[in-house]
Design an enzyme around this catalytic site. Structure first.
Site, PDB file in Angstrom:
ATOM      1  N   SER A  41      45.375  39.563  37.334  1.00 44.38           N
ATOM      2  CA  SER A  41      44.959  39.117  38.663  1.00 44.38           C
ATOM      3  C   SER A  41      43.466  39.302  38.922  1.00 44.38           C
ATOM      4  O   SER A  41      42.904  38.653  39.807  1.00 44.38           O
ATOM      5  CB  SER A  41      45.751  39.861  39.745  1.00 44.38           C
ATOM      6  N   ASP A 346      42.806  44.485  49.198  1.00 45.30           N
ATOM      7  CA  ASP A 346      44.196  44.516  49.662  1.00 45.30           C
ATOM      8  C   ASP A 346      44.967  45.759  49.205  1.00 45.30           C
ATOM      9  O   ASP A 346      46.178  45.832  49.362  1.00 45.30           O
ATOM     10  CB  ASP A 346      44.942  43.250  49.215  1.00 45.30           C
ATOM     11  N   HIS A 349      43.368  45.193  44.732  1.00 41.63           N
ATOM     12  CA  HIS A 349      42.318  44.288  44.273  1.00 41.63           C
ATOM     13  C   HIS A 349      41.070  44.496  45.120  1.00 41.63           C
ATOM     14  O   HIS A 349      41.159  44.993  46.250  1.00 41.63           O
ATOM     15  CB  HIS A 349      42.796  42.832  44.364  1.00 41.63           C
TER      16      HIS A 349
END
Length: 384
Positions: A41, A346, A349
């Site tokens: 990610s 978040d 991340h």
């Protein structure tokens, strides 16, 4: 009143200054004409949107405020804006690298195979150990996608020679983004008898196999990012049960050591690959020390919040809870007013602001071995 000569000299001086300023702000001349990107990610630019499974906690990446800072819309990047790989594209004077699963995208200058939530270890290992809430794609999946992508080029399998793969790798940079953090996270989130040492051994085994195969096929320029200081992410403070021992920079000591130890073994493997493929340039991106530099000197880089999540809920020191109904992007969950002042986006991340700083530290050469400018120089000398 200026004479014509004076006016000419002033105009020329301004022109020279402007040209100098523009030259200094411009990205590197294009040393590569395409980039093949792998990772999780921290590098995915949209493949997750076209897969059937999403990470169990952070499910709402296709909703604002993801993407709010730069793109002003969600792009399935796990950030408020650009990722490190986007800043790398800008520095190389290339367009952003589109996700492989977007079949209508223009992939002339590169393609991104990274998948959010993916692992270095194949999915079958997690199923065997009853760890089921795992994104089924792994780094091996991404290598399979890459081989599908280059079908028809004459470079189609593991026995292909560098000569047969010349067209694929000429002018190409291979970027292996952060990978393996999810392997560790899954065993921490779910609870299992699988140990961190087992994950380390297997994750590096499969990562090394993929890199080795790409080099055998003919890759000449490869960047491999290490793991960051994962103990500094807000979710780590929630996952590690109290009493939580903190390290010198205030992060979860056991998680930062886990990533550090992983990186040490990975670097040893890369050293072996450099000996095996002496004509290739293999750069190690030292994310661990780059992140540590910023966490130790947050104010120097313009950050006022080191650990508090910009987009989340729950308040407190971290403003994040491991509940998909209350994480970033979920209905009613707000984001902070100034993301550029926050390092964490978040809870797992980071913000575009931190991605910008880390990419600059890497590009300037201080947190890479050999330095990134050396890779550019070698590519230019070889006529890439």
């Amino acid at each position: 009143m200026y004479s014509f000569l004076s006016f000419t000299l002033v105009t020329l001086s301004i022109s020279i200054c402007l040209h100098s300023a523009i030259s200094q702000a411009s990205p590197h001349p294009r040393p590569f004409n395409k980039v093949y990107v792998f990772g999780d990610s921290y590098t995915d630019t949209g493949n997750l949107n076209d897969t059937t499974t999403r990470p169990s906690i952070f499910q709402h990446v296709d909703s604002l405020p993801y993407g709010r800072t730069f793109f002003h819309r969600p792009t399935n990047r796990y950030s408020d804006g650009r990722l490190v790989i986007d800043f790398i594209a800008e520095s190389l004077n290339l367009p952003y690298f589109p996700p492989y699963l977007n079949k209508t995208a223009n992939t002339t200058h590169g393609v991104n195979f990274a998948v959010s939530g993916c692992t270095a270890i194949p999915f079958s290992f997690f199923l065997k150990n009853n760890i089921t809430s795992v994104v089924p794609q792994s780094l091996t999946t991404q290598l399979t996608w890459f081989k599908d992508y280059i079908k028809g080029s004459g470079c189609n399998d593991a026995v292909s020679t560098p000569a047969e793969c010349k067209a694929v790798f000429d002018g190409a940079l291979v970027w292996i983004g952060q990978i393996s953090a999810n392997d560790y996270n899954y065993i921490n989130l779910i609870g299992t008898n699988v140990t961190s040492k087992t994950v380390q051994k297997l994750a590096i085994k499969y990562q090394t196999q993929v890199i080795n195969e790409l080099l055998k096929m003919g890759a000449k320029y490869v960047v491999v990012q290490g793991l960051p200081t994962t103990g500094c992410f807000p979710l780590s403070f929630l996952l590690v049960p109290p009493p939580t021992e903190l390290d010198q920079i205030g992060c979860v000591a056991i998680k930062n050591k886990e990533s550090y130890d992983h990186n040490m073994v990975l670097q040893a493997k890369l050293h072996g690959l450099r000996n095996k493929f002496p004509s290739a340039v293999i750069v190690y991106g030292d994310d661990w020390h780059a992140y540590r530099e910023v966490y130790e000197n947050a104010g120097k880089y313009g950050f006022i919040e080191r650990f508090r999540t910009c987009c989340g809920s729950g308040g407190g020191a971290y403003n994040v809870v491991p509940d998909p109904r209350r994480t970033c992007g979920a209905p009613g969950v707000m984001s902070c007013k100034h993301p550029s002042r926050y390092m964490n986006w978040d809870g797992l991340h980071v913000t575009e602001g931190l991605n910008r700083v880390v990419s600059k530290l890497f590009l300037d050469g201080a947190f890479a071995e050999p330095p990134f400018p050396y890779l550019l120089k070698k590519a230019a000398e070889s006529g890439v």
